[in-house]
Motif scaffolding. Structure first.
Motif, short mmCIF file in Angstrom:
data_model
loop_
_atom_site.label_atom_id
_atom_site.label_comp_id
_atom_site.label_asym_id
_atom_site.label_seq_id
_atom_site.Cartn_x
_atom_site.Cartn_y
_atom_site.Cartn_z
N PRO A 21 -2.86 0.04 -26.12
CA PRO A 21 -1.68 -0.04 -26.49
C PRO A 21 -0.57 -0.05 -25.47
O PRO A 21 0.44 -0.35 -25.38
CB PRO A 21 -1.40 1.21 -27.65
N ALA A 22 -1.01 0.41 -24.23
CA ALA A 22 -0.06 0.52 -23.10
C ALA A 22 -0.28 -0.77 -22.16
O ALA A 22 0.69 -0.89 -21.39
CB ALA A 22 -0.56 1.61 -22.15
N THR A 23 -1.28 -1.69 -22.59
CA THR A 23 -1.44 -2.87 -21.67
C THR A 23 -0.01 -3.57 -21.51
O THR A 23 0.45 -3.94 -20.44
CB THR A 23 -2.43 -3.75 -22.51
N LYS A 24 0.71 -4.00 -22.65
CA LYS A 24 1.83 -4.88 -22.56
C LYS A 24 3.01 -4.10 -21.80
O LYS A 24 3.88 -4.71 -20.97
CB LYS A 24 2.49 -5.33 -24.03
N THR A 25 3.08 -2.76 -21.88
CA THR A 25 4.22 -2.03 -21.23
C THR A 25 3.98 -1.91 -19.62
O THR A 25 4.55 -2.04 -18.70
CB THR A 25 4.27 -0.58 -21.92
N PHE A 26 2.56 -1.86 -19.43
CA PHE A 26 2.35 -1.73 -17.94
C PHE A 26 2.41 -3.06 -17.31
O PHE A 26 2.99 -3.23 -16.14
CB PHE A 26 0.85 -1.25 -17.82
N GLN A 27 2.36 -4.30 -18.12
CA GLN A 27 2.65 -5.60 -17.41
C GLN A 27 3.98 -5.46 -17.28
O GLN A 27 4.44 -6.05 -16.30
CB GLN A 27 2.31 -6.51 -18.46
N ALA A 28 4.85 -5.10 -18.19
CA ALA A 28 6.25 -5.14 -18.00
C ALA A 28 6.96 -4.60 -16.79
O ALA A 28 7.86 -4.95 -16.14
CB ALA A 28 6.93 -4.67 -19.46
N LEU A 29 6.45 -3.21 -16.64
CA LEU A 29 6.73 -2.39 -15.51
C LEU A 29 6.46 -3.16 -14.10
O LEU A 29 7.10 -3.13 -13.27
CB LEU A 29 6.19 -1.01 -15.65
N VAL B 246 0.75 -0.96 0.02
CA VAL B 246 -0.01 0.20 0.10
C VAL B 246 0.61 1.29 -0.08
O VAL B 246 0.59 2.22 -0.52
CB VAL B 246 -0.90 0.14 1.19
N ILE B 247 1.73 1.31 0.84
CA ILE B 247 2.81 2.40 0.73
C ILE B 247 4.23 1.73 0.70
O ILE B 247 4.87 0.99 1.49
CB ILE B 247 2.81 3.07 2.16
N PRO B 248 4.84 1.85 -0.48
CA PRO B 248 6.38 1.67 -0.73
C PRO B 248 7.25 2.10 0.44
O PRO B 248 7.21 2.92 1.03
CB PRO B 248 6.54 2.24 -2.11
N LYS B 249 8.23 0.99 0.45
CA LYS B 249 9.19 1.51 1.73
C LYS B 249 10.02 2.24 1.14
O LYS B 249 10.41 2.35 -0.21
CB LYS B 249 9.78 0.09 2.24
N ASP B 250 10.84 2.94 1.86
CA ASP B 250 12.08 4.09 1.36
C ASP B 250 12.81 3.18 0.61
O ASP B 250 13.48 2.21 0.83
CB ASP B 250 12.60 4.63 2.57
N GLY B 251 13.29 3.55 -0.65
CA GLY B 251 14.28 3.19 -1.32
C GLY B 251 13.89 2.07 -2.54
O GLY B 251 14.30 1.42 -3.20
N GLU B 252 12.57 1.69 -2.20
CA GLU B 252 11.95 0.39 -2.93
C GLU B 252 11.86 0.90 -4.28
O GLU B 252 11.11 2.33 -4.81
CB GLU B 252 10.55 0.03 -2.42
N MET B 253 12.00 0.08 -5.41
CA MET B 253 11.78 0.39 -6.96
C MET B 253 10.34 0.67 -7.22
O MET B 253 9.42 -0.01 -6.70
CB MET B 253 12.18 -0.85 -7.59
N THR B 254 10.07 1.54 -7.99
CA THR B 254 8.89 2.01 -8.46
C THR B 254 8.91 2.28 -10.02
O THR B 254 9.94 2.49 -10.77
CB THR B 254 8.28 3.38 -7.92
N ALA B 255 7.69 2.20 -10.62
CA ALA B 255 7.43 2.31 -12.08
C ALA B 255 8.12 3.70 -12.51
O ALA B 255 8.54 3.87 -13.45
CB ALA B 255 6.26 2.21 -12.71
N GLU B 256 7.76 4.52 -11.49
CA GLU B 256 8.09 6.13 -11.64
C GLU B 256 9.68 6.27 -12.29
O GLU B 256 10.30 6.79 -12.70
CB GLU B 256 7.59 7.13 -10.72
N TYR B 257 10.43 5.51 -11.10
CA TYR B 257 11.83 5.64 -11.06
C TYR B 257 12.31 4.72 -12.38
O TYR B 257 13.15 5.34 -13.11
CB TYR B 257 12.50 4.63 -9.79
N ILE B 258 11.56 3.72 -12.90
CA ILE B 258 12.21 3.03 -14.10
C ILE B 258 12.04 3.87 -15.18
O ILE B 258 12.96 4.12 -15.84
CB ILE B 258 11.27 1.81 -14.02
N VAL B 259 10.81 4.47 -15.34
CA VAL B 259 10.69 5.22 -16.73
C VAL B 259 11.23 6.55 -16.53
O VAL B 259 11.67 6.98 -17.66
CB VAL B 259 9.09 5.47 -16.82
N ASN B 260 11.81 7.11 -15.71
CA ASN B 260 12.32 8.20 -15.46
C ASN B 260 13.96 8.26 -15.55
O ASN B 260 14.72 9.34 -15.82
CB ASN B 260 11.91 9.27 -14.22
N HIS B 261 14.57 7.00 -14.77
CA HIS B 261 15.92 6.98 -14.87
C HIS B 261 16.72 5.71 -15.52
O HIS B 261 17.76 5.98 -15.66
CB HIS B 261 16.24 6.78 -13.31
#
Length: 291
Positions: free
Chosen positions: A199-207, A127-142
């Motif tokens: 069209p975003a279905t497969k990318t969201f699955q991948a993330l 529900v609330i990601p722990k500090d330093g935990e990977m997120t989709a936002e981090y992946i797509v931006n970094h």
């Protein structure tokens, strides 16, 4: 309301003896565990694991109607041996893994699983990601372009992976990508919609797979499952895409000296269930019994 998939089949192929132990590694809303408990008259122990704290609370409420002993652990199912050790459980009679995410996790929002709403781009089961935990936002931006291409192609089985990765890199160069709707609109501009599938279905699955290390968790779990199942104990896995199903199928093929498959081909939902619960269309159930 979340509807457990292949419920009748799970109860039939994952029988727990009276006084036995069920390890539900993805207990979610508790629907499968409840049906199995009712089938045994409630005389059993359920060790339920889930990364979603809210789902654990809902499952406690659901399972309160049966007299079985229930133990709940917040965490990743791949840590099942640690949780068993904490409770003094050496072996179990059945191990269930439902690898789909709950409709409640989508409906509750705020995690970015849905590309149809504007939510923080997290894609974590917590529900609330722990500090330093990977997120989709981090992946797509970094993550660099090549790594984006790799996960979108390999985890999403998306043939337009390069075009989508280019669009993400170009967009983030102008503004940070922070929400699920932002990302889905970027992808929709990059590749044309064909048919009903977004069209975003497969990318969201991948993330989602990358954020939660879903394939790695499944592999590590299956590697050690022989240690914790009693003789004649069974493991049942419900998968929802070919990458997961391939791992489970390979496990069965590579361990014929330890496990026998209960059926040669995976069990799938019938027409009646698919009509009532469309998400069951992609579900596949494989069951193996320890020799």
């Amino acid at each position: 309301m979340h509807i457990p998939v292949l419920l009748k089949e799970v109860v039939e192929y994952l029988p727990i003896p009276h006084g036995g132990v069920l390890l539900d590694g993805t207990i979610g809303e508790g629907g499968h565990s409840l049906a199995i408990a009712k089938a045994t008259g409630g005389q059993m122990t359920i060790l339920g694991i889930d990364r979603d704290k809210d789902a654990l609370l809902r499952s406690q409420n659901v399972l309160s109607v049966v007299p079985c002993k229930t133990i709940y652990k917040e965490g990743n199912y791949r840590d099942y041996k640690k949780f068993m050790e904490e409770e003094g459980i050496a072996q179990v009679d059945g191990f269930l893994l439902d690898l789909g995410y709950s409709s409640n996790q989508i409906d509750a929002g705020a995690r970015g699983f849905s590309f149809q709403t504007d939510e923080p781009l997290l894609m974590t089961y917590e529900v609330i990601p722990k500090d330093g935990e990977m997120t989709a936002e981090y992946i797509v931006n970094h993550w660099d372009r090549e790594n984006l291409v790799t996960i979108i192609r390999n985890y999403g089985e998306e043939k337009h992976a390069k075009r989508i990765a280019d669009a993400i890199v170009d967009a983030r160069g102008k503004n940070q990508i922070r929400t699920s709707r932002q990302l889905s609109e970027i992808i929709e501009r990059a590749i044309r919609r064909r048919g009903k599938v977004h069209p975003a279905t497969k990318t969201f699955q991948a993330l989602r797979i990358a954020v939660n290390d879903e394939l790695g968790s499944l592999r590590r779990t299956l590697e050690d499952v022989n240690e914790i199942l009693r003789p004649k104990g069974r493991i049942a896995v419900i998968s929802f895409h070919s990458l997961e199903d391939r791992i489970v199928k390979e496990f069965g093929r590579d361990n014929l000296d330890k496990f026998r498959p209960i059926f040669k081909k995976p069990v799938v939902a019938g027409d009646e269930e698919v009509t009532a619960n469309p998400r069951s269309r992609s579900a596949k159930l494989r069951v193996y019994e320890k020799i």
